[in-house]
Design a protein around this motif. Structure first.
Motif, PDB file in Angstrom:
ATOM      1  N   UNK A  57      -2.204  -6.710  10.374  1.00  7.88           N
ATOM      2  CA  UNK A  57      -3.515  -7.074   9.841  1.00  7.88           C
ATOM      3  C   UNK A  57      -3.419  -7.886   8.566  1.00  7.88           C
ATOM      4  N   UNK A  58      -2.574  -7.442   7.645  1.00  5.87           N
ATOM      5  CA  UNK A  58      -2.404  -8.179   6.381  1.00  5.87           C
ATOM      6  C   UNK A  58      -1.843  -9.572   6.657  1.00  5.87           C
ATOM      7  N   UNK A  59      -0.832  -9.653   7.515  1.00  7.35           N
ATOM      8  CA  UNK A  59      -0.255 -10.950   7.850  1.00  7.35           C
ATOM      9  C   UNK A  59      -1.316 -11.861   8.472  1.00  7.35           C
ATOM     10  N   UNK A  60      -2.103 -11.335   9.392  1.00 10.93           N
ATOM     11  CA  UNK A  60      -3.150 -12.139  10.036  1.00 10.93           C
ATOM     12  C   UNK A  60      -4.186 -12.624   9.020  1.00 10.93           C
ATOM     13  N   UNK A  61      -4.610 -11.738   8.123  1.00 11.07           N
ATOM     14  CA  UNK A  61      -5.590 -12.129   7.107  1.00 11.07           C
ATOM     15  C   UNK A  61      -5.051 -13.271   6.257  1.00 11.07           C
ATOM     16  N   UNK A  62      -3.822 -13.126   5.774  1.00  9.85           N
ATOM     17  CA  UNK A  62      -3.285 -14.152   4.883  1.00  9.85           C
ATOM     18  C   UNK A  62      -2.977 -15.456   5.624  1.00  9.85           C
ATOM     19  N   UNK A  63      -2.605 -15.381   6.881  1.00  4.41           N
ATOM     20  CA  UNK A  63      -2.419 -16.615   7.654  1.00  4.41           C
ATOM     21  C   UNK A  63      -3.760 -17.309   7.890  1.00  4.41           C
TER      22      UNK A  63
END
Length: 187
Positions: free
Chosen positions: A73-79
């Motif tokens: 989730x964090x990776x997706x948000x920042x991408x």
């Protein structure tokens, strides 16, 4: 709450360390780490191991699943924030106008996705906890009460609250650094 002087010191240190790197992916953990360094309530709770946190009531596969969902989730948000920033660059706005709009939009994106995230975790809990009823667990697409709670990063916060708060605050340095990347097409 986040210590502003410590945050600025950590952010400057991370900028100095990453001078030679031009990869956006590197900026995600750098931004998260800068905020972690500037958040004493997180250090204290992390050093204590969050002994009363509900995370520890899960078995090893449950904990691994929660970590995988949170990390994804964090990776997706920042991408998504990075893609939004690149789209904003294409408008050709001066940095003084684009940067504050970009940061505000990134914070709104984080808040909306964070507000919806309990449903993903609940769906996972349904897989690992027998007889958990199927239900909708979120009240609104933008839960300002939950967001205010995580932004505080208080000493009594849970591991989940602290990490979400760190993610929220990391939007600032991440977006700022995106604007000052050598390959950022800015004037």
């Amino acid at each position: 709450m986040i210590n502003i002087l410590a945050f600025l010191t950590a952010a400057l240190w991370v900028v100095w360390v990453r001078r030679g790197s031009h990869h956006t992916l590197w900026l995600i953990p750098a931004a998260l780490f800068a905020v972690m360094l500037a958040t004493p309530p997180f250090w204290h709770a992390a050093l204590a191991g969050y002994p009363k946190d509900s995370f520890w009531t899960l078995g090893p596969s449950g904990r691994a699943g929660v970590v995988a969902i949170a990390t994804s989730g964090i990776l997706a948000i920042f991408l998504m924030i990075s893609a939004k920033t690149r789209a904003l660059f294409s408008l050709g706005w001066p940095r003084m106008i684009a940067l504050p709009i970009d940061i505000a939009t990134g914070l709104l994106m984080f808040g909306a996705i964070y507000s919806l995230s309990p449903q993903a975790f609940y769906a996972f809990y349904q897989l690992i906890i027998p007889d958990l009823p199927a239900q909708w667990v979120i009240d609104t697409a933008f839960d300002t009460g939950r967001i205010r709670h995580i932004v505080h990063i208080g000493p009594d916060g849970s591991m989940s609250d602290h990490l979400a708060g760190i993610g929220f605050w990391a939007v600032w340095p991440f977006t700022f650094w995106l604007h000052f990347q050598p390959d950022a097409r800015r004037g």
